[in-house]
Design an enzyme around this catalytic site. Structure first.
Site, short mmCIF file in Angstrom:
data_model
loop_
_atom_site.label_atom_id
_atom_site.label_comp_id
_atom_site.label_asym_id
_atom_site.label_seq_id
_atom_site.Cartn_x
_atom_site.Cartn_y
_atom_site.Cartn_z
N ASP A 136 12.18 15.78 -19.35
CA ASP A 136 13.19 15.16 -20.21
C ASP A 136 14.54 14.97 -19.55
O ASP A 136 15.43 14.35 -20.12
CB ASP A 136 13.39 16.01 -21.47
CG ASP A 136 14.13 17.31 -21.18
OD1 ASP A 136 13.95 17.85 -20.07
OD2 ASP A 136 14.88 17.77 -22.04
N CYS B 99 0.84 -1.20 0.00
CA CYS B 99 0.00 0.00 0.00
C CYS B 99 0.88 1.25 0.00
O CYS B 99 2.11 1.17 0.08
CB CYS B 99 -0.94 0.01 1.21
SG CYS B 99 -0.03 0.06 2.78
N CYS C 259 -8.66 -21.08 -20.47
CA CYS C 259 -7.35 -21.71 -20.72
C CYS C 259 -6.24 -20.84 -20.15
O CYS C 259 -5.31 -21.33 -19.49
CB CYS C 259 -7.12 -21.91 -22.21
SG CYS C 259 -8.29 -22.99 -23.02
N ASP D 73 14.27 15.50 -13.64
CA ASP D 73 12.82 15.28 -13.73
C ASP D 73 12.44 13.87 -13.30
O ASP D 73 11.27 13.58 -13.07
CB ASP D 73 12.33 15.48 -15.18
CG ASP D 73 12.55 16.90 -15.67
OD1 ASP D 73 12.40 17.82 -14.85
OD2 ASP D 73 12.87 17.09 -16.85
N ASP E 205 7.66 20.22 -17.23
CA ASP E 205 8.93 20.87 -16.95
C ASP E 205 9.10 21.95 -18.02
O ASP E 205 8.61 21.80 -19.13
CB ASP E 205 10.06 19.84 -17.04
CG ASP E 205 11.42 20.48 -16.92
OD1 ASP E 205 11.63 21.24 -15.96
OD2 ASP E 205 12.26 20.23 -17.80
N CYS F 24 -9.84 -20.27 -25.05
CA CYS F 24 -10.67 -19.25 -24.40
C CYS F 24 -9.95 -18.72 -23.17
O CYS F 24 -8.86 -19.17 -22.82
CB CYS F 24 -12.04 -19.82 -24.00
SG CYS F 24 -11.94 -21.07 -22.70
#
Length: 831
Positions: A708, A13, A88, A712, A509, A85
């Protein structure tokens, strides 16, 4: 400073993530620590001279979590044949998960692949293969050089086989249906062979039907071999439903044929041969259409796989030699002629040309290449001949990495699929029980009418369609991520694709994202009567050792004027504020307002000039010589051409836009006004960017971060969705959920729009899949007949409905192929 992205196991969590962050931040030498619970990753920025990476790992382990080394676990994609299906896929997942050493497994019915994360020290790949094959499925070749081509051939062969089986089945089942139904239709007189009249020649009539149904059963033998085996293994699937239903019909018909042979001619009315034959034929038709549609959902990845050339021309001395692509080695000099594709990644050593990189980036215009520029595998050389040195080969090329990323995304599951997965796991056994209960109830309810009860029993078994549930989510994700790749947008998984549609705030940014990231010197203002060139020379000399874009711009500005830089005796970078250096015995300080305030430097003399420059969108850098303000060097970063249009498109999607920057408030506000940004977060230090994102999340917002750079990465990891632009660093791209191959911000609204359309498509598919089964099964069980004395559902119509349900889900998913990227002239077309 070092940057690392560590994988963490054991978090359950948000409290776990906060505990890890708190523990790591207490360590000496840590400047930043952020945990992304969704991706289970810890991003750390630390001083490697003060703190060792092993100490960070130990601190995490000490509080009960596991740092997973790259060498500790491996991820493998296993192609699996024989799945029919979603049940499976659930069965295979359950079996693999039971193996010791398997950390995670996801079986995708649409792609027919299992993605397994495991510890090779505890479990071998061969053990997983054996476990899969033991329950009746076939493992295809893994990690073979030509696996993509083989997979294509295998799937094409599968489609051809299914169509052949359908045609053979139809050839026998159509006359079977005709002789079974024609005598019952009194209104229209169909031509009918007199020797097959059921009233006069009941035994010949029954035997003719039996002879016609036998080839159909033989063609559909896999329904029985797979279906009954799955039933025996207590994991019934769709084949089990078909096998039970048609076997019941044939066995009951055989019993009645014997009755006819013994003289009970009334039993001719209780023959179900045509039901079994037509059911198998319709299911084969549905399977054929499904295989074709599934093939079309993965067209994008097939196109990518087919891009790389098979051979390369290498230079050996002065001789050109053509060799297979697998034999290219790093360091080879490769020759590429006009019209040929680049075979591997490398750097141009000789020649000048324009290269079409649209297959990788989505950028339509060819890019000029000269000596020193990078070239990428599968891009197309359009004009001149060039030579380049091979730097990345095989699985290390950009194309190979993109293919792997798209394959991983297509094999992943979105959280929205969880309910369908749970239902699929119980679906077939529950349907079998409903069919049995309904059949027995109607048998006793009709006073022992076995024919009525059998109709109900077979109809319930045949109309149920776990395939539609299993295909609803993965097919849409396959098409959505494939469409993204076509447009230079790499979405790292189903979870990222789903979360993106919930985004209500995007934080950009500034430098290198909204702006070009290539600032230039615009103004040099001196205090009192100083010389502007002298101030520029002194500042550039001090900034020479700086890696900051603003510092590099000042150096470039001085060099452009032909100024010869001074030698620096001492240099110190002050993160987020500026630099200090000793030059010719003078202490030079260059930086922002925060640095000046910390060093108690008065700015009153140039306050008005600084405000004016900032209001024009320029960044003023204050220069101090021996504790006296010497002047300001102003630098401006040009806004990207696409920024304003991109932000307008984002606003149309109902999303708020914020900008985060270390610049002062006035400079940041000027840039924001130019492009139409709603909120400005200015004067934010690199290590505080993630905290600003966290604050926005604390107000209940779903936040995407677009950046970029290395600084960041913590914010990208903290955001609900991290979006890295293609010109960014490896660390930024590692921390992101979505990677934009180009530096065009128009791809941001495209990515969000694609997510919204894909999730809408998934919801439509799930609604149809659940709705079809919820309505179809009770009708097949005779609810209309019970409540309104309505008609019973013929098993043949039940089979037709079942076959078409899967095809309809696939067809709906394929509508996403009509999606068009958002461009400056307009938005994506509806899908």
């Amino acid at each position: 400073m070092e940057n690392q992205v560590l994988s963490i196991r054991g978090m359950t969590c948000a409290a776990c993530a906060q505990r890890i962050e708190k523990t790591v931040r207490k360590l000496s030498g840590i400047s930043q620590a952020n945990v992304n619970l969704a991706s289970e990753k810890l991003f750390v920025e630390y001083d490697s001279e003060v703190l060792k990476l092993s100490a960070i790992k130990e601190s995490v382990a000490k509080i009960g979590y596991q740092v997973v080394e790259k060498s500790d676990n491996q991820k493998v994609t296993i192609p699996i044949g024989g799945m029919t299906c979603a049940a499976c896929a659930q069965r295979i997942e359950k079996v693999i998960k039971k193996l010791d050493g398997v950390e995670d497994v996801s079986v995708n019915f649409a792609t027919e692949k299992a993605t397994v994360t495991y510890q090779p020290q505890q479990v071998r790949l061969s053990t997983m293969k054996e476990a899969i094959e033991k329950i009746g499925y076939k493992v295809q070749e893994i990690n073979k050089a030509d696996a993509a081509d083989e997979d294509r051939v295998r799937k094409q062969k599968e489609i051809t086989t299914l169509w052949t089986k359908f045609i053979v089945s139809a050839v026998f089942s159509l006359p079977l249906l005709y002789i079974a139904m024609a005598p019952m239709i009194k209104i229209i007189r169909f031509p009918f062979p007199s020797g097959l009249d059921p009233m006069n020649y009941p035994l010949i009539y029954a035997l003719a039907e039996l002879l016609l149904v036998i080839p159909v059963i033989c063609v559909g033998y896999k329904f029985y071999t797979v279906g009954f085996k799955a039933l025996w293994n207590r994991s019934p699937n769709m084949d089990s439903l078909i096998a039970i239903g048609t076997t019941a019909a044939v066995m009951y018909s055989l019993y009645n044929t014997i009755q006819i042979a013994e003289g009970n001619f009334l039993a001719v009315e209780s023959l179900y041969y045509e039901t079994a034959g037509v059911i198998i034929t319709l299911i084969l038709l549905g399977k054929s259409l499904e295989a074709v549609s599934k093939g079309r959902t993965s067209e994008a990845i097939k196109k990518l796989m087919g891009l790389a050339p098979k051979t390369a021309i290498i230079l050996q001395g002065d001789v050109e030699k053509e060799i297979p692509i697998d034999e290219v080695e790093i360091g080879d000099i490769i020759v590429v002629k006009p019209g040929a594709k680049i075979p591997v990644d490398g750097m141009v050593t000789d020649g000048h040309t324009a290269i079409d990189e649209s297959m990788l980036t989505g950028e339509s215009m060819p890019v000029d290449k000269k000596a020193g520029d990078s070239v990428y595998a599968a891009s197309l050389n359009t004009t001149g001949t060039l030579q380049f040195k091979a730097e990345k080969i095989g699985s290390d090329t950009a194309l190979a990495q993109i293919i792997k990323l798209v394959e991983d995304a297509q094999g992943s599951k979105a959280p929205i699929a969880q309910m369908a997965d749970i239902v699929s796991g119980y679906f077939v056994p529950v349907v079998c029980l409903i069919a049995l209960f309904a059949g027995i109830a109607w048998y006793f309810g009709t006073g022992g009418d076995i024919k009525f009860a059998l109709t109900i029993f077979i109809s319930v078994l045949v109309i149920a369609c776990p395939c539609a549930l299993g295909l609803a989510t993965p097919t849409a994700i396959m098409v959505g991520t494939g469409k993204g790749a076509e447009n230079g947008i790499l979405i790292k998984g189903g979870e990222a694709l789903e979360t993106a549609h919930k985004i209500d705030t995007i934080v950009f940014d500034k430098t290198g994202t909204i702006t070009e990231g290539k600032p230039t010197v615009t103004d040099v203002l001196t205090a009192k009567e100083g010389d502007a060139d002298d101030l520029l020379l002194l500042t550039a000399s001090a900034e020479k050792s700086s890696e900051h874009p603003l510092g590099q711009a000042i150096v470039a500005g001085a060099q452009a004027k032909g100024l010869e830089l001074y030698k620096v005796d001492n240099f110190n970078s002050i993160t987020g504020r500026g630099i200090e250096a000793m030059i010719n015995g003078k202490m030079i300080l260059a930086g922002n307002r925060k640095l000046m305030e910390e060093r108690s430097i008065s700015l009153l003399e140039l306050e008005a000039a600084s405000d004016r420059l900032a209001s024009e969108g320029k960044t003023p850098m204050y220069v101090v010589v021996d504790k006296n303000l010497a002047g300001i060097v102003a630098v401006a970063d040009v806004v990207k051409a696409s920024s304003k249009a991109a932000i307008e498109s984002i606003h149309k999607l109902g999303i708020e836009v914020a900008m985060i920057t270390g610049d002062n408030q006035k400079t940041a506000a000027a840039i924001a006004r130019q492009v139409g940004i709603d909120k400005v977060l200015a004067e934010v230090l690199p290590q505080d960017k993630s905290n600003e994102v966290k604050k926005l999340q604390g107000t209940g917002r779903k936040v995407a971060m677009v950046g970029d750079g290395i600084n960041d990465a913590p914010a990208l990891a903290q955001a609900d969705i991290g979006i890295a632009i293609g010109s960014g660093t490896d660390v930024a791209m590692e921390s992101a959920d979505i990677v934009l191959m180009r530096s065009d911000l128009m791809d941001v609204p495209t990515a969000i729009d694609l997510s919204k359309r894909t999730i809408r498509n998934i919801k439509q598919n799930l609604f149809w899949a659940f709705g079809y089964n919820v309505i179809g099964i009770p009708i097949a069980a005779g609810i209309l007949h019970l409540l309104f004395n309505g008609p019973l559902l013929n098993p043949i119509f039940a089979a037709a409905a079942m076959s078409l349900s899967s095809v309809s889900v696939l067809t709906n998913a394929l509508r996403l192929k009509r999606f068009k990227a958002t461009r400056q002239e307009g938005t994506g077309a509806s899908s």
